[in-house]
Scaffold this active site. Structure first.
Site, PDB file in Angstrom:
ATOM      1  N   GLN A 139      30.168  39.653  38.243  1.00 15.61           N
ATOM      2  CA  GLN A 139      31.550  39.423  38.642  1.00 15.61           C
ATOM      3  C   GLN A 139      32.405  38.938  37.480  1.00 15.61           C
ATOM      4  O   GLN A 139      33.557  39.324  37.340  1.00 15.61           O
ATOM      5  CB  GLN A 139      31.606  38.404  39.787  1.00 15.61           C
ATOM      6  CG  GLN A 139      33.001  38.112  40.312  1.00 15.61           C
ATOM      7  CD  GLN A 139      33.689  39.343  40.875  1.00 15.61           C
ATOM      8  OE1 GLN A 139      33.031  40.307  41.297  1.00 15.61           O
ATOM      9  NE2 GLN A 139      35.013  39.327  40.903  1.00 15.61           N
ATOM     10  N   GLU A 140      31.837  38.102  36.634  1.00 17.39           N
ATOM     11  CA  GLU A 140      32.604  37.524  35.539  1.00 17.39           C
ATOM     12  C   GLU A 140      32.932  38.543  34.453  1.00 17.39           C
ATOM     13  O   GLU A 140      34.053  38.577  33.937  1.00 17.39           O
ATOM     14  CB  GLU A 140      31.832  36.355  34.922  1.00 17.39           C
ATOM     15  CG  GLU A 140      31.800  35.093  35.769  1.00 17.39           C
ATOM     16  CD  GLU A 140      33.132  34.349  35.760  1.00 17.39           C
ATOM     17  OE1 GLU A 140      34.029  34.737  34.997  1.00 17.39           O
ATOM     18  OE2 GLU A 140      33.261  33.371  36.528  1.00 17.39           O
ATOM     19  N   SER A 141      31.954  39.358  34.065  1.00 16.59           N
ATOM     20  CA  SER A 141      32.134  40.172  32.857  1.00 16.59           C
ATOM     21  C   SER A 141      31.671  41.615  32.995  1.00 16.59           C
ATOM     22  O   SER A 141      31.828  42.395  32.051  1.00 16.59           O
ATOM     23  CB  SER A 141      31.351  39.541  31.705  1.00 16.59           C
ATOM     24  OG  SER A 141      29.953  39.590  31.972  1.00 16.59           O
TER      25      SER A 141
ATOM     26  N   TYR B 260      36.536  35.844  44.737  1.00 22.35           N
ATOM     27  CA  TYR B 260      35.448  35.589  43.802  1.00 22.35           C
ATOM     28  C   TYR B 260      34.189  35.141  44.540  1.00 22.35           C
ATOM     29  O   TYR B 260      33.081  35.632  44.289  1.00 22.35           O
ATOM     30  CB  TYR B 260      35.894  34.525  42.800  1.00 22.35           C
ATOM     31  CG  TYR B 260      34.884  34.150  41.757  1.00 22.35           C
ATOM     32  CD1 TYR B 260      34.796  34.853  40.570  1.00 22.35           C
ATOM     33  CD2 TYR B 260      34.036  33.051  41.941  1.00 22.35           C
ATOM     34  CE1 TYR B 260      33.881  34.495  39.582  1.00 22.35           C
ATOM     35  CE2 TYR B 260      33.122  32.688  40.969  1.00 22.35           C
ATOM     36  CZ  TYR B 260      33.043  33.411  39.795  1.00 22.35           C
ATOM     37  OH  TYR B 260      32.133  33.060  38.829  1.00 22.35           O
TER      38      TYR B 260
END
Length: 732
Positions: free
Chosen positions: A594-596, A699
């Site tokens: 999810q972050e990168s 998120y």
């Protein structure tokens, strides 16, 4: 099961080619092979050895394709010596590539000797590897001759582009042949970028045209595109403007995309994007004009229906209602959406009775539409908020009956289960939860349903401590598009060569088929472009045309689709630091995704860096806590070490509640503490729905939904339970 050899097998190349490799016993090698596929050691004259395995058949070699060289050399050697069939050819090719990566060109040459005669699918690439091996072995003249042979014998094959590029380093005129014959090849893009700074006039324009068409993923692409338009705008053809429009659209510069598409060949797509680009850029008048041109030029196109709906959003209420009436009359597939928008306009005009009549018509006349699903969801939520759970459950069940494929269905199904529990109807609740998992196994709400069914998947307060078993696929699945050569390269894990091959095969980049778009996503993921690769795969869900939709649904039923959506880069690194921090490795993997999207050197607009998007200031604070310095956040090992430390910290701050920990990772501890103190929620799911930051709410659902998908895809026990439930559910 492996059986001892009954007779001595002819060895086609000497085992001395692998001198220096530690010797494993035959028994140990066989044990390895049995973990990755079928090992066939029958005599060379047997019919089994003579047959060629189909790409999707179990294969010991393909099972080794994603193993590091050190873990597969012995097994590949054994197969290559004992089998003179496709398995043996594949084994020799992989051995040669491993030896090349180790700088052992001479040994690679021995393994490659004569292989092009037997391995037709990769014959040009055998020559390519031979030339590279000759170079590594200090045989420049032999390498030059091999490059020349490759360029001549396979003049139309993409592998020849590598030969032309190499030959061009000593004779730049060869690069003109490269660009002319293989404009889409990454080497042509590289050459064009090198030549551009000193080119002028027609030469410069030609180079820019190539870069605009095929250099989309290069860091300088935006500069090239602007230069092409600004310096040569008066000379550009409609096809050039089409390419420019696509480039601007893909790089999210929508205003310029709209202007370019307005000059492109007239089509429903170009005219729609001319309007939509202007609208997204805040150019209201230009957008209105473009949408009206679209409707006039292509009155029956599906894009026109979408354009008219967008046009209605830009017009005063009475005019908007007239446009919506046109949509209802001319486009049955969009009539329900138009009717729902019409109701909203009537509300704005202080006509609540007429608005309600329109909504009633949506439910009665277009019961299976998206607009009907949205109305039912709204009603169900309102009834539940008022404590009328029986009415809420009734609305939910109607949605699940008539709108079972809508994107709201998983959430509504889960809420229906919770409302049934409020009504003390446990059997109804169980059926609702099972239906969510069986019909929407990819959903975040499938995980929430599994929690309520008592599955061992970890709730918010227990997921940290789980250490699920992970079993990766035995071998890759061939991509649905592309040549046999492309598929063979991909199956063998030769991702860079597969990527370059695909650049020459991927023709319709603006309007690809479902198979082409999925294949493009696979190729991008293979070379580490996981950000765009996952996007290409996930974006297939938005296909609306009936044929494309059916192709997408068929693809979605293949595990390879979901494995592409949830890949496993950095598996060993993540596992190492997850165990060090006592974190669930699948939760960490989902958070990194999810972050990168697993891009190691990515930087956010806020300055967060790397796989786990660690802010430099946070990194400095962590360094002070652990008493170490000198970390580089763009290095995966350093980033994951610090990122998992911080995720451990947020868990400790909230008594190992992963919901609060993950929300804190995104929004900061202060905000989460404030939300908890504010209260007003009855359970964890209620807390998620009341998170005031839309980004953080999304998120949380994305991270835990990702965790669930990794679990259902790669944990055999959970995968089997999901499969059993899916088999019992009615077709949605």
């Amino acid at each position: 099961m492996w059986q001892p050899l009954k007779e001595k097998i002819k060895i086609h190349w000497p085992l001395l080619a692998l001198a220096g490799v530690s010797a494993l016993s035959v028994g140990m090698v066989v044990a390895l092979l049995e973990t990755v596929g079928v090992l066939n050691l029958a005599p060379a004259d047997s019919a089994i050895v003579e047959s060629e395995l189909a790409p999707e058949a179990p294969s010991a070699v393909l099972g080794l394709a994603d193993r590091p060289p050190a873990q597969r050399t012995e097994a590949l050697s054994l197969i290559a010596q004992q089998q003179d069939n496709q398995e043996g050819h594949r084994a020799r090719y992989l051995l040669a590539t491993d030896l090349l990566s180790q700088g052992r060109g001479g040994s690679a040459l021995t393994v490659l000797d004569g292989l092009e005669q037997d391995y037709e699918a990769l014959a040009p690439y055998v020559l390519l590897k031979r030339a590279q091996a000759q170079t590594a072995a200090g045989q420049p003249e032999a390498a030059q001759q091999t490059w020349q042979t490759l360029a001549e014998q396979y003049a139309q094959h993409p592998a020849a582009a590598e030969a032309l590029y190499t030959l061009g380093q000593s004779d730049e005129s060869t690069w003109e042949q490269l660009i002319a014959n293989f404009p889409a090849h990454p080497r042509s893009v590289e050459v064009a970028a090198k030549q551009l700074p000193v080119a002028t006039g027609a030469k410069q324009m030609a180079l820019l045209r190539l870069l605009v068409n095929y250099g989309l993923h290069q860091s300088e692409y935006g500069t090239w595109l602007d230069q092409f338009v600004s310096e040569y705008g008066s000379l550009l053809t409609p096809e050039d403007w089409q390419a420019a429009g696509f480039g601007y659209w893909e790089t999210q510069r929508y205003g310029k995309a709209g202007s370019a598409y307005a000059k492109a060949p007239a089509s429903p797509l170009s005219r729609y994007r001319a309007g939509r680009g202007a609208q997204l850029d805040g150019q209201r008048k230009a957008a209105i004009a473009a949408y009206r041109q679209l409707a006039q030029a292509f009155p029956d196109a599906p894009e026109t229906a979408t354009g008219l709906l967008k046009l209605a959003d830009l017009l005063p209420q009475p005019e908007a209602i007239k446009v919506l009436d046109q949509v209802m009359a001319r486009f049955p597939n969009q009539a329900a959406t138009a009717l729902g928008k019409r109701a909203d306009r009537l509300d704005a005009l202080q006509s609540p009775t007429s608005a309600q009549q329109a909504r009633d018509a949506v439910l009665s006349q277009y019961s299976q539409s998206e607009a009907a699903a949205e109305l039912r969801f709204r009603q169900a939520q309102q009834q539940a908020k008022a404590g009328h759970y029986e009415s809420a459950l009734s609305w939910a069940q109607q949605l699940l009956k008539d709108n079972s494929t809508h994107q709201l269905a998983p959430e509504v199904g889960f809420l229906a289960g919770k409302w049934a529990l409020q009504l003390e109807q446990p059997e109804v609740a169980q059926r609702a939860f099972e239906r969510v998992i069986g019909q929407h196994p990819e959903s975040y709400f499938a995980w929430r349903s599994a929690v309520y069914l008592g599955w061992d998947v970890g709730d918010f307060d227990g997921v940290r401590s789980l250490d699920p078993q992970i079993v990766l696929p035995d071998q890759r699945t061939p991509p649905p598009a592309g040549s046999d050569t492309l598929k063979e390269l991909y199956l063998l894990g030769q991702d860079q060569d597969a990527w370059t091959q695909w650049q020459n095969e991927f023709r319709d980049r603006e309007s690809p088929s479902v198979a082409e778009q999925f294949t493009d996503g696979l190729m991008r993921i293979g070379v580490g472009d996981t950000l765009d690769g996952i996007f290409m795969v996930s974006n297939l869900a938005w296909r609306e045309q009936p044929q494309a939709r059916q192709e997408y649904l068929a693809l979605q039923a293949d595990p390879a689709y979901w494995q592409a959506m949830y890949p496993f880069p950095y598996e060993q690194l993540i596992e190492t630091w997850s165990r060090q921090r006592q974190l669930n490795p699948l939760l960490v993997t989902a958070l990194i995704r999810q972050e990168s999207r697993f891009v190691a050197d990515i930087e956010s607009v806020a300055g967060a860096l790397g796989l786990m998007q660690v802010m430099p200031g946070t990194a400095d604070w962590i360094e002070a806590q652990i008493g170490q310095t000198g970390y580089d956040l763009t290095q995966p090992a350093d980033n994951v070490e610090l990122g998992t430390w911080y995720l451990d910290y947020t868990h400790r701050e909230y008594d190992n509640n992963a919901l609060f920990a993950v929300a804190s990772y995104n929004a900061g501890p202060g905000n989460v503490a404030d939300w908890i103190q504010r209260g007003g929620f009855t359970d964890a799911d209620d807390f998620v729905r009341q998170i005031p930051f839309a980004e953080t709410q999304g998120y949380v659902e994305a991270v835990f939904g990702g965790y669930w998908n990794y679990l259902r895809l790669y944990n055999p026990a959970i995968a089997a339970k999901v499969e059993r439930l899916a088999a019992t559910q009615p077709n949605s």
